[in-house]
Design an enzyme around this catalytic site. Structure first.
Site, PDB file in Angstrom:
ATOM      1  N   GLY A 282       0.776  -1.241   0.000  1.00  0.00           N
ATOM      2  CA  GLY A 282       0.000   0.000   0.000  1.00  0.00           C
ATOM      3  C   GLY A 282       0.804   1.286   0.000  1.00  0.00           C
ATOM      4  N   SER A 283       2.059   1.243  -0.459  1.00  0.00           N
ATOM      5  CA  SER A 283       2.821   2.501  -0.426  1.00  0.00           C
ATOM      6  C   SER A 283       2.327   3.488  -1.494  1.00  0.00           C
ATOM      7  CB  SER A 283       4.320   2.238  -0.584  1.00  0.00           C
ATOM      8  OG  SER A 283       4.640   1.843  -1.896  1.00  0.00           O
ATOM      9  N   ASN A 284       1.883   2.998  -2.640  1.00  0.00           N
ATOM     10  CA  ASN A 284       1.307   3.917  -3.634  1.00  0.00           C
ATOM     11  C   ASN A 284      -0.038   4.468  -3.145  1.00  0.00           C
ATOM     12  OD1 ASN A 284       2.900   4.279  -6.227  1.00  0.00           O
ATOM     13  ND2 ASN A 284       3.077   2.073  -5.883  1.00  0.00           N
TER      14      ASN A 284
ATOM     15  N   ASN B 227      -3.640   2.735 -13.490  1.00  0.00           N
ATOM     16  CA  ASN B 227      -2.766   1.737 -12.860  1.00  0.00           C
ATOM     17  C   ASN B 227      -1.340   2.264 -12.852  1.00  0.00           C
ATOM     18  OD1 ASN B 227      -1.964  -0.856 -11.805  1.00  0.00           O
ATOM     19  ND2 ASN B 227      -1.141  -1.348 -13.836  1.00  0.00           N
TER      20      ASN B 227
ATOM     21  N   MET C  13      -3.197  -6.954  -7.495  1.00  0.00           N
ATOM     22  CA  MET C  13      -2.564  -8.050  -8.226  1.00  0.00           C
ATOM     23  C   MET C  13      -3.546  -9.074  -8.805  1.00  0.00           C
ATOM     24  SD  MET C  13       0.295  -6.714  -7.988  1.00  0.00           S
ATOM     25  CE  MET C  13       1.738  -7.660  -8.396  1.00  0.00           C
TER      26      MET C  13
ATOM     27  N   HIS D  96       2.544   0.846 -12.919  1.00  0.00           N
ATOM     28  CA  HIS D  96       3.286  -0.384 -13.218  1.00  0.00           C
ATOM     29  C   HIS D  96       4.783  -0.108 -13.062  1.00  0.00           C
ATOM     30  CE1 HIS D  96       4.066  -4.305 -14.927  1.00  0.00           C
ATOM     31  NE2 HIS D  96       4.976  -3.747 -15.715  1.00  0.00           N
TER      32      HIS D  96
ATOM     33  N   ASP E 128      -1.583  -4.909 -18.172  1.00  0.00           N
ATOM     34  CA  ASP E 128      -0.580  -3.844 -18.248  1.00  0.00           C
ATOM     35  C   ASP E 128      -0.557  -3.140 -19.603  1.00  0.00           C
ATOM     36  OD1 ASP E 128       0.177  -4.351 -15.628  1.00  0.00           O
ATOM     37  OD2 ASP E 128       1.615  -5.876 -16.239  1.00  0.00           O
TER      38      ASP E 128
HETATM   39  C1  GAR Z   1       4.318  -1.313  -6.928  1.00  0.00           C
HETATM   40  O1  GAR Z   1       5.670  -1.315  -7.324  1.00  0.00           O
HETATM   41  C2  GAR Z   1       3.410  -1.347  -8.150  1.00  0.00           C
HETATM   42  O2  GAR Z   1       3.925  -0.625  -9.244  1.00  0.00           O
HETATM   43  C3  GAR Z   1       3.381  -2.816  -8.442  1.00  0.00           C
HETATM   44  O3  GAR Z   1       3.322  -3.441  -7.194  1.00  0.00           O
HETATM   45  C4  GAR Z   1       3.947  -2.605  -6.232  1.00  0.00           C
HETATM   46  C5  GAR Z   1       2.953  -2.362  -5.128  1.00  0.00           C
HETATM   47  O4  GAR Z   1       3.546  -1.659  -4.076  1.00  0.00           O
HETATM   48  N1  GAR Z   1       2.271  -3.147  -9.264  1.00  0.00           N
HETATM   49  C6  GAR Z   1       2.282  -4.118 -10.165  1.00  0.00           C
HETATM   50  O5  GAR Z   1       3.225  -4.830 -10.357  1.00  0.00           O
HETATM   51  C7  GAR Z   1       0.977  -4.285 -10.936  1.00  0.00           C
HETATM   52  N2  GAR Z   1       1.239  -4.813 -12.243  1.00  0.00           N
HETATM   53  P1  GAR Z   1       2.643  -0.870  -3.054  1.00  0.00           P
HETATM   54  O6  GAR Z   1       1.586  -1.853  -2.551  1.00  0.00           O
HETATM   55  O7  GAR Z   1       3.593  -0.491  -1.953  1.00  0.00           O
HETATM   56  O8  GAR Z   1       2.043   0.307  -3.756  1.00  0.00           O
END
Ligand code: GAR
Length: 217
Positions: A14-16, A109, A92, A111, A147
């Site tokens: 969940g950092s994004n 999204n 995911m 990526h 994607d």
């Molecule tokens: C992030 O790096 C995001 O870009 C990636 O998963 C990570 C989630 O981190 N997403 C994908 O690979 C989707 N295709 P987060 O939960 O800390 O945001």
């Protein structure tokens, strides 16, 4: 102008999500986070301190007979919260095509690669294996195919000698946290126009600055 109501879908850390919530905390930000949904009951992101005062829901894909039913449940939760824009943030699971079509032009999204390179999982490992000197991240509109969809903004970072997956992922992630709030701002302000596969951003043109060379010459 009323702030756009945003639903964020997560599966993990969940950092994004936290970066979007943080950005939406600014008075002049054109969007507010109305709901966070996780398909994983144990997602660390659900316990993130930034979620204080924000509604959360767990919609576990395992509890549904098929992908369509899972998508329908997510859609109902978004409707109930009067969500206008959906942000996938480390979500995911593949969403069913009717869901993606319904939210077309209103779902983003992030990526962790410079699309269309390195779609799918383990992007940093693939980038290292391919030997690329420049890697990065992308925010794009979501289309049914994995994607893919018109690209809004990308950030490039150098791949450094001695990088491993972890160091490279951290460098890319820092950029994800910068470009995702920017892309959501543009969408919420109604400044994005999709022309074929290209996105035109009203009032913003591509950087006129120096190229990113890696290694520098
Ligand atoms: C992030 O790096 C995001 O870009 C990636 O998963 C990570 C989630 O981190 N997403 C994908 O690979 C989707 N295709 P987060 O939960 O800390 O945001």
């Amino acid at each position: 102008m009323a702030r756009k109501r945003v639903g964020i879908l997560i599966s993990g850390r969940g950092s994004n999500m936290a970066a979007l919530i943080h950005a939406a905390g600014a008075k002049d930000y054109p969007a507010e986070i109305a709901l966070v949904i996780s398909n994983e009951p144990s997602a660390a992101g659900l316990a993130h301190e930034s979620l204080q005062g924000i509604a959360t829901a767990v919609i576990d894909h395992r509890k549904f007979a098929d992908r369509d039913a899972f998508g329908k449940a997510i859609d109902e939760a978004l409707q109930a919260a009067k969500v206008e824009i959906v942000c996938l943030a480390g979500f995911m699971r593949l969403l069913p095509t009717p869901f993606v079509q319904k939210w077309s032009g209103r779902m983003l999204n992030v990526h962790p690669a410079l699309l269309p390179a390195f779609k799918g999982l383990d992007t940093h490992a693939h980038a290292l294996a391919a030997g690329v000197k420049i890697h990065g991240c992308t925010v794009h509109f979501v289309e049914p195919e994995l994607d893919s969809g018109p690209i809004i903004v990308q950030a490039a970072v150098p791949v450094l000698t001695g990088d491993d997956e972890e160091t490279l992922a951290a460098r890319v992630l820092a950029e994800e946290h910068r470009i995702y709030p920017a892309a959501l701002r543009w969408l919420a302000e109604g400044r994005l126009k999709i022309e074929g596969n290209r996105v035109v951003i009203d009032g913003v043109s591509a950087a006129e600055g120096a190229a990113l060379l890696s290694p520098p010459l």
